[in-house]
Design an enzyme around this catalytic site. Structure first.
Site, PDB file in Angstrom:
ATOM      1  N   LEU A  90      69.811  20.613 -25.591  1.00 12.43           N
ATOM      2  CA  LEU A  90      68.741  20.218 -24.676  1.00 12.43           C
ATOM      3  C   LEU A  90      69.342  20.204 -23.279  1.00 12.43           C
ATOM      4  O   LEU A  90      70.518  19.885 -23.098  1.00 12.43           O
ATOM      5  CB  LEU A  90      68.211  18.817 -25.016  1.00 12.43           C
ATOM      6  CG  LEU A  90      67.498  18.638 -26.364  1.00 12.43           C
ATOM      7  CD1 LEU A  90      67.164  17.162 -26.577  1.00 12.43           C
ATOM      8  CD2 LEU A  90      66.235  19.479 -26.437  1.00 12.43           C
ATOM      9  N   ASP A  91      68.542  20.537 -22.272  1.00 17.51           N
ATOM     10  CA  ASP A  91      69.022  20.483 -20.894  1.00 17.51           C
ATOM     11  C   ASP A  91      69.424  19.056 -20.529  1.00 17.51           C
ATOM     12  O   ASP A  91      68.952  18.087 -21.134  1.00 17.51           O
ATOM     13  CB  ASP A  91      67.932  20.966 -19.934  1.00 17.51           C
ATOM     14  CG  ASP A  91      67.559  22.423 -20.148  1.00 17.51           C
ATOM     15  OD1 ASP A  91      68.365  23.154 -20.737  1.00 17.51           O
ATOM     16  OD2 ASP A  91      66.447  22.805 -19.735  1.00 17.51           O
ATOM     17  N   LYS A  92      70.249  18.935 -19.520  1.00 21.23           N
ATOM     18  CA  LYS A  92      70.766  17.629 -19.090  1.00 21.23           C
ATOM     19  C   LYS A  92      69.663  16.587 -18.933  1.00 21.23           C
ATOM     20  O   LYS A  92      69.783  15.448 -19.393  1.00 21.23           O
ATOM     21  CB  LYS A  92      71.519  17.795 -17.763  1.00 21.23           C
ATOM     22  CG  LYS A  92      72.000  16.490 -17.153  1.00 21.23           C
ATOM     23  CD  LYS A  92      72.658  16.734 -15.804  1.00 21.23           C
ATOM     24  CE  LYS A  92      73.070  15.411 -15.157  1.00 21.23           C
ATOM     25  NZ  LYS A  92      73.676  15.623 -13.816  1.00 21.23           N
TER      26      LYS A  92
END
Length: 325
Positions: free
Chosen positions: A138-140
């Site tokens: 998942l993105d940051k």
């Protein structure tokens, strides 16, 4: 101690004309393109029994690829005592709920302090698993559910299930603009031509499919549910931007603040102050890699998205007119 691996796969007919390094990277998607290229140049990859060291050689389809290499990178990653929000755990896997601002994997600009570093601390044996068991990212600033494998067999099977689209991932998001109906985006995604840290819809990119449906209308925003068929970097963010409905807070992909007419000062400040993409991995469903049991997990929408949703809902209720819908 380095881990010896041997991988075998067959080039698909659909890959006809691809460069060897690209074809191998697609066949063994669990490893980065840079690592694949290193293995190629080091003579670790055979094509139909012959060692090939030229990445630009074209494949025809049907070739048998064998990779015989070592995994050493994991030894350089540091175990760090970082808490994890564990939703489920057994001897083969765990499911975590990732908070905002937590990078999944070390990389340029983020050498540590990641989910991977935390996994190495809490589960030292996971160092023997490629990528410390991480199956998908998942993105940051995207929150929500991730499955992590604790053993090599579990990771191999989960990665294969992901590639075969047998892992269901559903997301909650807030998009900018008035979306009238759900649908599907079937557009390939590749690296942005000029902004190298971003992705974009690109004719020569990898296939990517996102399904979406409208969950709730607001005056200048729409709450949506999305389901991924593929798992490209920034996929939902790119596809929603392509539809000209970028996610609230996602300035990288055009999600600049849009304030409804005559909105209250409080709502205006909340919209302008929302500093991350409004995206949360709310549901994860897959068959257990060992037992075969179907497992489904849900993660509550985080407080920041709940607060902005309630504010937009109240704004829509207080300023309702026939023109709004």
């Amino acid at each position: 101690m380095a881990q010896q691996i041997e991988l075998t796969n067959t080039v698909k007919d659909s890959q006809l004309g691809q460069r060897l390094d690209q074809a191998v990277a697609e066949l063994f998607a669990d490893f980065s393109r840079s690592r694949i290229k290193e293995w190629l140049l080091a003579g670790k990859i055979q094509v139909d029994g012959e060692v090939i060291t030229k990445p630009r050689v074209k494949v025809m389809g049907g070739e048998v690829i064998i990779v015989q290499a070592e995994l050493e990178d994991e030894e350089r990653w540091e175990a760090q005592d970082i808490p994890l929000d564990i939703v489920y755990e057994d001897e083969d896997l765990l499911v975590i709920n990732k908070p905002i601002g937590f990078v999944v994997h070390p990389g340029a600009g983020t050498p540590d302090g990641t989910v991977l570093n935390a996994l190495l601390f809490h589960y030292p044996d996971i160092a023997e698993v490629p990528r410390a068991g991480i199956v998908h990212r998942l993105d940051k600033d995207t929150t929500g559910l991730m499955v992590v494998a604790k053993t090599v067999p579990a990771q191999t099977r989960l990665v294969r299930a992901l590639q075969k689209r047998k892992i269901t991932r559903e997301y909650e998001a807030i998009a900018i603009g008035k979306m009238t109906a759900g649908g599907k985006v079937d557009q390939p995604i590749g690296r942005h031509s000029t902004k190298r840290t971003l992705m974009a819809v690109a004719p020569m990119g990898k296939p990517a499919v996102t399904h979406y449906r409208v969950a709730e209308h607001f005056r200048e925003h729409t709450r949506i549910r999305l389901r991924l068929e593929s798992g490209r970097t920034h996929q939902i963010r790119v596809h929603m931007s392509y539809l000209q409905h970028p996610l609230l807070g996602d300035t990288a992909y055009g999600g600049r603040a849009r304030i409804p007419k005559e909105a209250s000062e409080e709502v205006t400040e909340m919209i302008r102050g929302f500093q991350r993409q409004a995206l949360h991995a709310v549901m994860l469903r897959f068959d257990h890699p060992v037992t075969g049991e179907t497992m489904e997990f849900h993660a509550p929408v985080p407080d920041d998205m709940v607060a902005i949703t309630e504010a937009l809902r109240e704004d829509a209720r207080d300023n309702h007119s026939e023109d709004d819908y």
